[in-house]
Design a protein around this motif. Structure first.
Motif, PDB file in Angstrom:
ATOM      1  N   ASN B 855      16.512  24.078   0.938  1.00  0.00           N
ATOM      2  CA  ASN B 855      16.359  22.603   0.942  1.00  0.00           C
ATOM      3  C   ASN B 855      17.683  21.916   0.706  1.00  0.00           C
ATOM      4  O   ASN B 855      18.035  20.929   1.369  1.00  0.00           O
ATOM      5  N   LYS B 970       3.172  -2.872   4.360  1.00  0.00           N
ATOM      6  CA  LYS B 970       3.350  -1.897   3.281  1.00  0.00           C
ATOM      7  C   LYS B 970       4.673  -1.160   3.392  1.00  0.00           C
ATOM      8  O   LYS B 970       5.378  -0.963   2.425  1.00  0.00           O
ATOM      9  N   HIS B 971       4.943  -0.776   4.592  1.00  0.00           N
ATOM     10  CA  HIS B 971       6.035   0.185   4.762  1.00  0.00           C
ATOM     11  C   HIS B 971       7.234  -0.405   5.495  1.00  0.00           C
ATOM     12  O   HIS B 971       8.207   0.300   5.738  1.00  0.00           O
ATOM     13  N   LYS B 974      10.738   0.226   4.328  1.00  0.00           N
ATOM     14  CA  LYS B 974      11.222   1.593   4.127  1.00  0.00           C
ATOM     15  C   LYS B 974      11.296   2.400   5.410  1.00  0.00           C
ATOM     16  O   LYS B 974      11.766   3.516   5.405  1.00  0.00           O
ATOM     17  N   THR B 981       8.211   8.985   4.617  1.00  0.00           N
ATOM     18  CA  THR B 981       7.069   9.233   5.503  1.00  0.00           C
ATOM     19  C   THR B 981       5.876   8.488   4.982  1.00  0.00           C
ATOM     20  O   THR B 981       5.749   8.265   3.788  1.00  0.00           O
ATOM     21  N   PHE B 982       5.089   8.084   5.931  1.00  0.00           N
ATOM     22  CA  PHE B 982       3.978   7.226   5.523  1.00  0.00           C
ATOM     23  C   PHE B 982       2.605   7.831   5.847  1.00  0.00           C
ATOM     24  O   PHE B 982       1.605   7.227   5.701  1.00  0.00           O
ATOM     25  N   HIS B 983       2.677   8.944   6.377  1.00  0.00           N
ATOM     26  CA  HIS B 983       1.393   9.545   6.735  1.00  0.00           C
ATOM     27  C   HIS B 983       1.502  11.067   6.504  1.00  0.00           C
ATOM     28  O   HIS B 983       2.573  11.596   6.277  1.00  0.00           O
ATOM     29  N   SER B 984       0.409  11.588   6.641  1.00  0.00           N
ATOM     30  CA  SER B 984       0.331  13.015   6.281  1.00  0.00           C
ATOM     31  C   SER B 984       0.665  13.953   7.433  1.00  0.00           C
ATOM     32  O   SER B 984       0.441  15.158   7.355  1.00  0.00           O
TER      33      SER B 984
END
Lengths: 130, 1028
Positions: B855, B970-971, B974, B981-984
């Motif tokens: 990482n 909301k996002h 950003k 990231t905003f979703h899965s």
């Protein structure tokens, strides 16, 4: 006998989760853990416990940077549901940005801001604090 | 030698009787003197015979004759002898006198010669005598005659002249010269020129004519009355007479002898008589009355012009004619009168009426009297007549006038009075009675008359006057008051004239005039004059009466104050002396214009010199006073001291000039003055330069707000309303803040004349008067376009810096957070590994370590990437068409597109190109297309629209999908952040858009997103089309 019965860790980094769990076990801090990968999952998990007056964790370790719903958003949402006076929430982050620290302090339900990494001393301090 | 002479010589030598013959008959005496023995001298017998003596009785010695010679002549003879003896050339030759025996005088011419010896010494002297008595006697007689003639001539006071016509030689006597005031000596040299110079030119001509006549024998004598110029410069008359007395051999006149007689007196008398006669004649002729002079036969000797005119005798020559011849119709009565007068009577008549032939009645006054000649005999008569018709008429007229006068006196309120001393009676005329307000039949007496004068001053005066008139004969003329019978006080003029004869006053008479009104008027006038004088004197402005040449005639005290001189000092000088020299000319010019009548008056500001020398500014007003005929008499001047205000004015002017200077000097700053309403009153050069408008375009026509943009004015209005200032109108509100606070400074955009916009800084200041009232505004306009440009540049620079800073901060965050998270993981794991743990845990720890390390590496790589992107500057941009990039990117996803059955539409012009870094553009497009495919909707088939459009200097590339969309609320902030990231979705790394954004921005572009949940997302990329 561990100090605490249930600790909730909300963090998307599995290393952190593993490390924190291991340290807490070694320090005899706590043996039972609830882990959520992001704020959204945490809310979904914690909401019914609150509503049902079920066993709630005594401590929540909340990470800031998480996908989907980050730490701040979680805080926003959770305070809307119910003020969690009984739960000690530690904000845990690797960010040393003073803005983050300040922001954390603006939330009344956040007891403390902890900078990663968490080590044994840190855990022990947590024990003495509460 | 003549043989006879020789013979004679011989004879002489031989025969003594020849010698005797000669000495006896040839001479009247012979002597021989022995100079060595001077008492011896031989005289021949003839010597003595000539003298009348008997020779035998005379001795041969000088003494013999020395007794009978005249003593004076003896002296001369002896003297001559001596001379001759000394010098042989000196002749012994003289005439001496001897007394003859008979007592008479014998004149002897005596010759002598000295005989010298061998040495030259004179030893003997031979002498010869010639009896010249007869000659001498004749001479004496002649001299006598001449003397007598001289006496006669002198007695006759004649000047004599003798003139040689041929030579011009002249001989005059003393009298000749004396007549013309000279002595004969003074006139020398005498010649005919002497006469020519002194004679009158006119008479000279006549003289030469008469001389010629005489020479030619036409007249026996030359006679002329001529004038000669006296030494003193006047003319004398001479009677010049002459006659030729000798002629030359060829018959020409030689000598002319003549005389001058002074006839000046006679001539003067003749002239006087002529003049007198002329005067008399003139006198008679010019006499204003008709006079005629007749001789004893009534023949006209002289007549006056009036006589001639009166009797119509203009055409007739009357002198020398008989009166009766001219007037045959004279009556016998008149003839009788004439004769009486001729006998010695004097007759006259004061007035007598005659009827003329034509019937007119005339009045005649006449007088006849005899006149006497030089012998006191009656030489004739004088007649004097006068036509007194006119006089008579005048008399009649006089009567009428007197009547008129009487009437006039009545009208003029002049009454007469008379007081007779003898009778002690007073007579008053009707008017006098009226003046005293008494009836017509009132009879005054002396007491009552005086009583009319009120006791006190008036009565005293009149009493004294009357007494004086009676005693001394002096009249009086008084203005007094009387109290009339009705009790009214009245002013009268009382005049008294005393008829004083032989030291006594017989009567007093005079006038009374009612001058009440007059007096009242006078008194009123005097009062008004006094008032005026007071006004004049104490006026608060200087007033003066000035003479025509500028002299101060009268001044009031204020003038003295203003100029610092006393009245006396001013009266000695004129205003020119006190006028400051620079102002004198204009003052005098205007003064002359007033005198000439071009203007009636004038008013100027001028400077006077105070006595102390300081300058006084004054306002001077001058007007002219003329008499009834319009002739200027004097000026009236009014002077106001305006020194203070003038000084203030001058200061003000100086200040204004300075201000004007400032105004003009400011060529880069606009200074605009407005009135209260905002209308432009003044506009300087700076304003012209800044705004382009000329003064005449804006002054009094523009308002300050006209330069402003309406939108800005409205904005200003609303902003000040928020401050609590009430709005009126956008234009008027421009001044609101200046009104309340005194000034306002603000930036505006002004509209220039050419339509362009000029950013300015405007400061409006309210201008107030002494009463603190706003009278206008002053606007200072400064061009801030440069400033603005700089400001904008700074702003953009700031923005860029801010962006840079943000990115930097971002970067720092990323560094600190992301790196830290991995490194902290590593440390935590290592910490754990040092703690006692199970084997399974150790393995786990180790694999986590590996992960964490990976990482970390990945993060570092990402960071590197970003650093690289950011170091790439826009200088490496290249111009490339867009479409190929899109098609290439789509080609990469061909498989996925097919798999998803996605519809892709491209709407890009072939030639459309952008400035880009090809790698970045490719990468960005790949990312966007990938996202569009990745975040597709479950329900629909993906539809992707890729457009590219040109907007001025930019190109907009948009990638639109119909996928799941993003909740921007909301996002939104950003979305382009790192690791967001905003979703899965498992494929979401969270870094793609971050990198894309960096790449786009590295190319100088911008990226934007529009999205709606469940509808779709449009990503917009702005890239440069060309260099801006």
């Amino acid at each position: 006998m561990t100090k605490f019965d249930l600790v909730c860790i909300i963090d998307d980094d599995p290393i952190i989760v593993f490390g924190t769990k291991k340290l807490m076990e070694l320090a005899n801090f706590c043996g039972n853990f609830m882990v959520f990968e992001n704020g959204k999952l945490a809310l979904e998990g914690l909401k019914p416990l609150i509503q049902n007056q079920d066993l709630l964790p005594e401590i929540i370790l909340l990470d800031i940077n998480m996908p989907v719903m980050d730490g701040w958003e979680f805080l926003e949402e959770i305070t809307k549901i119910e003020p969690l006076k009984t739960i000690t929430i530690y904000m845990v982050s690797s960010s040393i940005d003073p803005a983050d620290i300040k922001r954390a302090e603006s939330y009344s339900i956040v007891d403390k801001y902890i900078v990663k990494p968490i080590n044994l001393e840190g855990i022990k301090k947590m024990m003495s604090d509460t | 030698m003549n043989y006879l002479k020789n013979e004679l010589y011989e004879l002489l030598k031989k025969e003594s009787y020849i010698f005797d013959f000669i000495q006896n008959y040839a001479l009247d005496g012979l002597w021989f003197w022995d100079l060595e023995n001077p008492e011896n001298e031989w005289m021949n017998p003839k010597f003595w015979i000539t003298l009348g003596y008997d020779p035998s009785q005379m001795s041969h010695s000088p003494s013999a004759w020395q007794d009978i010679i005249f003593k004076d002549d003896l002296k001369d003879a002896q003297h001559n002898v001596e001379l001759h003896l000394k010098d042989a050339n000196h002749p012994y030759n003289q005439i001496v006198r001897y007394k003859h025996k008979n007592g008479s005088t014998v004149w002897i011419r005596c010759y002598g010669v000295a005989i010298r010896n061998a040495e030259g010494k004179p030893t003997r002297m031979l002498g010869a005598h010639i009896d010249v008595t007869k000659l001498k006697e004749t001479e004496a007689r002649l001299l006598d005659k001449v003397e007598r003639f001289d006496h006669i001539i002198n007695g006759s006071n004649l000047g004599t002249w003798q003139w040689n016509v041929q030579t011009g030689e002249c001989v005059f006597n003393e009298r000749w010269a004396e007549i013309v005031g000279y002595s004969l000596e003074e006139l020398e040299p005498i010649s005919i020129d002497t006469w020519l110079k002194l004679a009158h030119p006119v008479d000279l001509e006549i003289s030469s004519q008469k001389l010629t006549d005489h020479f030619e024998g036409k007249s026996a004598f030359y006679r002329l009355e001529a004038r000669m110029l006296h030494k003193k410069g006047h003319w004398v008359w001479v009677l010049d007479k002459g006659k030729v007395v000798s002629w030359t051999e060829d018959g020409k006149p030689e000598w002319v002898t003549g005389s001058h007689q002074d006839i000046t007196d006679r001539k003067q008398m003749e002239e006087a008589l002529k003049k007198s006669n002329q005067r008399n004649k003139t006198f008679v002729e010019q006499a204003p009355t008709a006079i005629a002079m007749f001789d004893t036969n009534m023949v006209y000797l002289a007549a006056s012009n009036q006589w001639i005119e009166d009797y119509g005798l203009q055409e007739i020559e009357i002198i020398g004619k008989s009166h009766y011849e001219i007037f045959p119709e004279i009556s016998a009565e008149w003839k009788a009168h004439h004769q009486e007068a001729l006998k010695g009577a004097i007759l006259n008549s004061e007035e007598e009426q005659f009827t003329r032939d034509n019937g007119d009645k005339i009045w005649i006054q006449w007088e006849i009297k005899p006149w006497f000649n030089e012998h006191d005999n009656i030489g004739g008569i004088l007649m004097f007549t006068a036509d007194i018709t006119a006089t008579k008429q005048r008399e009649a007229l006089l009567m009428e006038y007197q009547d008129l006068l009487k009437r006039v006196k009545e009208v003029a309120l002049i009454g007469t009075w008379e007081f007779s001393i003898e009778t002690q009676k007073i007579i008053w005329s009707n008017v006098t009675k009226r003046i005293h307000d008494v009836d017509q039949d009132y009879t005054p007496s002396l007491e009552t008359a005086i009583d009319f004068f009120p006791e006190g001053e008036n009565r005293k005066k009149i009493q004294i006057a009357l007494e004086t008139a009676i005693s001394t004969g002096n009249g009086y003329d008084l203005e007094l008051q009387i109290r009339t019978a009705k009790g009214n006080l009245k002013w009268v003029r009382a005049i008294g004239i005393s008829d004083f004869r032989n030291g006594k006053c017989t009567r007093i008479y005079g006038l009374f005039q009612d001058i009440d009104q007059q007096t009242k008027n006078i008194k009123k006038l005097a009062f008004e004059e006094e008032q005026f004088r007071q006004t004049f004197e104490f006026a608060s402005i200087g007033m003066a009466i000035v003479g025509l040449s500028g002299q101060w005639l009268r001044v009031n005290s204020r003038i003295c104050e203003i100029l610092g001189y006393t009245k006396e000092e001013l009266y000695k000088i004129d205003f020119q002396q006190l006028t400051y020299e620079k102002d004198l000319n204009i003052d005098l010019e205007l003064l002359n214009d007033v005198i000439a009548g071009k203007i009636n008056n004038y008013s100027i500001e001028k400077r006077y010199l105070h006595k102390t020398g300081k300058i006084i500014w004054a306002k001077l007003a001058v007007s002219m006073v003329r008499n009834d005929e319009g002739i200027p008499i004097h000026f009236v001047s009014q002077i106001q001291d305006i020194t203070k205000s003038k000084q203030a004015q001058l200061q003000l002017e100086a200040t204004i000039n300075r201000l004007q200077g400032i105004l003009d000097a400011s060529t880069q700053v606009g200074i605009i003055e407005t009135n209260k309403e905002g209308v432009i009153l003044s506009y300087n050069k700076g304003a012209i330069n800044l705004l382009g408008f000329q003064p005449d375009e804006v002054i009094n026509t523009f308002q300050l707000s006209d330069f402003h943009q309406l939108s800005e004015l409205e904005e200003h209005s609303s902003s000040i309303e928020k401050e609590g200032i009430t709005n009126i109108s956008p234009a008027k509100d421009l001044f609101s803040v200046a009104q309340t606070l005194g000034f306002e400074t603000k930036e505006w955009n002004y509209n220039k004349k050419d339509g362009s916009v000029l950013p300015v800084q405007l400061t409006i200041t309210a201008i107030k008067n002494v009463k603190k009232q706003i009278t206008g505004y002053l606007a200072i306009v400064a061009d801030i376009s440069n400033m603005k440009a700089a400001e904008n540049e700074i702003k953009s620079l700031l923005k860029v810096t801010q962006d840079q800073n943000k990115r930097l901060l971002n970067f720092a965050h990323i560094v600190s957070h992301n790196l830290r998270s991995h490194t902290s993981n590593l440390s935590m794991l290592l910490n754990l590994s040092s703690l006692p743990s199970k084997i399974s845990d150790s393995n786990k720890i180790f694999s986590f370590l590996e992960k964490a390390s990976n990482n970390l590496s990945a993060t570092v790589e990402h960071l590197n990437e970003i650093v690289v992107i950011n170091t790439n500057t826009s200088e490496n941009l290249v111009y490339k068409p867009v479409k190929p990039f899109v098609t290439d990117a789509l080609a990469t996803f061909k498989g996925e597109i097919l798999k998803q059955d996605a519809k892709v539409t491209i709407n890009i012009e072939e030639s459309l190109a952008v400035m880009c870094l090809p790698a970045y553009l490719e990468s960005s497009l790949l990312n966007l297309i990938s996202n569009a495919l990745k975040y597709r909707s479950e329900k629909n088939k993906p539809e992707i629209l890729i457009k590219a459009e040109k907007y001025e200097h930019w190109v907009l590339i948009s990638v639109k999908d119909n996928g799941i969309g993003i909740d921007l609320s909301k996002h939104g902030a950003k979305i382009f952040g790192m690791y967001k990231t905003f979703h899965s979705n498992k494929d979401a790394r969270g870094i793609g858009l971050f990198i894309t954004k960096n790449q786009i921005e590295a190319m100088g572009g911008k990226i934007d997103v529009e999205s709606e949940l469940n509808k779709g997302t449009t990503f917009k990329i702005w890239l440069k089309h060309d260099e801006i």
